[in-house]
Design an enzyme around this catalytic site. Structure first.
Site, short mmCIF file in Angstrom:
data_model
loop_
_atom_site.label_atom_id
_atom_site.label_comp_id
_atom_site.label_asym_id
_atom_site.label_seq_id
_atom_site.Cartn_x
_atom_site.Cartn_y
_atom_site.Cartn_z
N HIS A 1 10.59 7.55 2.69
CA HIS A 1 9.67 8.66 2.46
C HIS A 1 9.30 9.31 3.79
O HIS A 1 8.84 8.62 4.71
CB HIS A 1 8.42 8.19 1.73
CG HIS A 1 8.70 7.81 0.30
ND1 HIS A 1 8.09 6.77 -0.33
CD2 HIS A 1 9.54 8.37 -0.61
CE1 HIS A 1 8.54 6.69 -1.59
NE2 HIS A 1 9.43 7.65 -1.77
N GLU B 1 5.76 8.96 5.82
CA GLU B 1 5.25 7.62 6.14
C GLU B 1 5.73 7.21 7.53
O GLU B 1 6.53 6.29 7.69
CB GLU B 1 5.70 6.65 5.03
CG GLU B 1 5.14 7.07 3.67
CD GLU B 1 5.76 6.37 2.45
OE1 GLU B 1 6.55 5.43 2.64
OE2 GLU B 1 5.45 6.78 1.32
N ARG C 1 7.49 14.39 1.51
CA ARG C 1 7.81 13.01 1.11
C ARG C 1 9.29 12.79 0.79
O ARG C 1 9.87 11.78 1.14
CB ARG C 1 6.98 12.69 -0.14
CG ARG C 1 7.35 11.42 -0.88
CD ARG C 1 6.52 11.33 -2.17
NE ARG C 1 6.92 10.25 -3.05
CZ ARG C 1 6.38 9.04 -3.04
NH1 ARG C 1 5.47 8.74 -2.15
NH2 ARG C 1 6.78 8.13 -3.90
N HIS D 1 7.43 0.87 3.81
CA HIS D 1 6.76 2.11 3.39
C HIS D 1 5.31 2.08 3.89
O HIS D 1 4.87 1.13 4.51
CB HIS D 1 6.74 2.19 1.86
CG HIS D 1 8.08 2.45 1.24
ND1 HIS D 1 8.41 3.65 0.66
CD2 HIS D 1 9.17 1.66 1.10
CE1 HIS D 1 9.64 3.60 0.19
NE2 HIS D 1 10.14 2.40 0.45
N GLU E 1 4.11 -2.09 2.08
CA GLU E 1 3.29 -0.87 2.20
C GLU E 1 2.34 -1.14 3.35
O GLU E 1 1.38 -1.90 3.22
CB GLU E 1 2.51 -0.59 0.91
CG GLU E 1 3.36 -0.30 -0.32
CD GLU E 1 3.94 1.12 -0.33
OE1 GLU E 1 3.62 1.92 0.58
OE2 GLU E 1 4.72 1.42 -1.26
#
Ligand SMILES: *[C@@H]1O[C@H](CO)[C@@H](O)[C@H](O)[C@H]1NC(C)=O
Ligand SMILES: *[C@@H]1O[C@H](CO)[C@@H](O)[C@H](O)[C@H]1NC(C)=O
Ligand SMILES: *[C@@H]1O[C@H](CO)[C@@H](O)[C@H](O)[C@H]1NC(C)=O
Length: 453
Positions: free
Chosen positions: A185, A188, A243, A313, A387
């Site tokens: 993405h 990020e 994104r 991510h 994440e």
């Protein structure tokens, strides 16, 4: 779409040598809301859909739930209208980010730092535009020829090369592979920063740190610093909060597929959008995007040797296990969870940062087509999504000052996973025995032989 999704206004900016249009986020706010009732949920879903607000958490209006965090970016011209509407419906909110543009500018700090990069002088505590990351990959290979090779993986939609680095100690032994990808993405940015940090750490430590050096005797590391190259460049040059990739759809009236909805893991079944204007558009079919295909075909070819797939991510502070597309856990769920908990504990040990562990479908929302699910489904036993920081205070625009602590703590989590798989698949440890350890290992093997007999 642009009129609403970003802020109304575009600025023509002169960057030496080229004219570029940059979307500005002056006065945009990110609001934090925890709806309490079903009526509030419905109103918020309505608001998000009709005003086309950018959902940061969850990803789709239908995933908004009572009692769960909602983070939405509201363009400056709509801030008052949205707040009034929330007040009218007695929905309380907090302002998480009061001016998105401030953070956008911060995250690009160093942008005008010119070409001062010399080999060995790479600044790992800043975010880097793609051009510098390309140069970095070449430099890393050139200055670590005994260990690192750069390889071509495929082309992006806009015909840019995607490369990965292979960290591999020469050996006669057949080794196993750990794969790590970053930058699926675009916005990020902490993700590519971590992949680079990871490579740096391995190269700095493998001679002096016994764990790393033992580990490189058994494993090759494949690190893909930026998969979504086009999107990453677009996030630097046009829209910091982009994104997806940059594939054109509907005759060029909208752009981009969410690459982490595009893998062949129950593609298109849940938690995705079929509307190409959406942040979660899953593409026209499984692996419809060249970026997805490049990774999938490569991993498919090597899958018998890849035992661990890590994809990085942000944000939210989670270590996610398969699956996202179903709540049915994978067969090795217990072990996956055990290792992830260990990794999260190691991470927390550094700065106290707390991570949640679990499958996407159970602790977040369901979604199909993720690379993590796909990797597990084709038989890679250890498959995790990280994440990274934070939990919404800065969201996708994590300040550069947090790159170092984020990478340091994440490094501990990743090495915990690596240690575990190493012990599991190479329980007898390093291949080379010193004379000192030989006696012990001989007596051990006698005991083992006896036990097996
Ligand atoms: C796409 O755009 C071109 C050029 O404007 C036009 O000729 C063509 O009919 C369009 N196709 C579709 C499917 O809308
Ligand atoms: C996706 O997976 C299914 C089986 O699960 C297979 O039949 C199909 O060919 C795959 N599609 C692609 C594009 O790889
Ligand atoms: C797709 O979404 C956009 C923006 O949300 C909307 O304007 C458009 O009508 C949608 N298109 C379709 C085909 O639903």
């Amino acid at each position: 779409m642009w009129r609403f999704s970003g802020t109304i206004f575009w600025l023509a900016m002169l960057i030496p040598g080229k004219l570029s249009l940059k979307l500005q986020y002056n006065g945009d706010q990110v609001l934090h809301i925890v709806p309490e009732t079903f009526q509030q949920v419905q109103h918020l879903q309505h608001l998000c859909s009709t005003l086309l607000l950018d959902l940061w958490k969850p990803w789709l209006p239908e995933d908004i739930q009572a009692g769960e965090d909602l983070h939405i970016r509201v363009p400056a011209p709509l801030v008052q209208e949205v707040k009034d509407s929330l007040d009218q419906h007695m929905i309380s909110y907090k302002v998480l980010i009061s001016d998105v543009q401030d953070l956008v500018v911060q995250s690009m700090a160093g942008e005008r730092r010119s070409q001062r990069q010399v080999p060995g002088d790479y600044v790992y505590t800043e975010y880097h535009p793609m051009e510098e990351i390309y140069q970095w990959m070449t430099q890393i290979q050139n200055s670590n020829r005994e260990l690192v090779t750069q390889h071509y993986l495929g082309m992006t939609v806009e015909n840019r090369p995607i490369y990965y680095l292979q960290i591999s100690q020469p050996s006669d032994k057949t080794k196993k592979i750990i794969w790590m990808d970053c930058g699926i993405h675009a916005r990020e940015w902490i993700s590519p920063a971590f992949c680079q940090w990871f490579v740096k750490e391995i190269l700095q430590n493998y001679k002096s740190d016994p764990k790393t050096s033992r580990f490189l005797q058994n494993w090759d590391l494949y690190v893909l610093p930026v998969l979504n190259v086009d999107g990453y460049i677009y996030s630097w040059e046009n829209d910091r909060l982009w994104r997806k990739n940059r594939s054109p759809h509907m005759n060029g009236t909208c752009y981009g597929t969410d690459l982490n909805r595009n893998f062949n893991s129950s593609w298109g079944t849940i938690g995705v959008s079929y509307n190409c204007s959406s942040q979660t558009f899953c593409g026209s079919g499984p692996e419809s995007e060249p970026e997805t295909r490049a990774v999938a075909q490569f991993i498919e070819r090597k899958k018998s040797d890849i035992l661990c797939y890590l994809t990085i991510h942000s944000y939210g502070q989670y270590i996610l296990t398969p699956y996202g597309y179903t709540t049915t856990p994978p067969s090795n769920n217990e072990e996956l969870m055990y290792v992830a908990e260990k990794a999260a504990a190691a991470l927390m040990g550094k700065y106290g940062t707390s991570y949640e562990v679990g499958s996407t479908s159970l602790i977040l929302y369901s979604n199909s087509g993720s690379s993590r699910d796909w990797a597990h489904m084709i038989g890679i036993p250890f498959s995790y999504t990280f994440e990274l920081r934070d939990k919404g205070t800065h969201g996708f625009v994590l300040p550069p000052a947090q790159i170092q602590p984020t990478c340091e703590e994440t490094m501990l989590a990743v090495t915990t996973i690596i240690d575990y798989v190493d012990q599991k698949y190479f329980p007898d440890g390093a291949v080379t025995l010193t004379s000192g350890s030989l006696g012990l290992s001989l007596s051990l093997s006698i005991v083992l032989t006896w036990a097996v007999a």
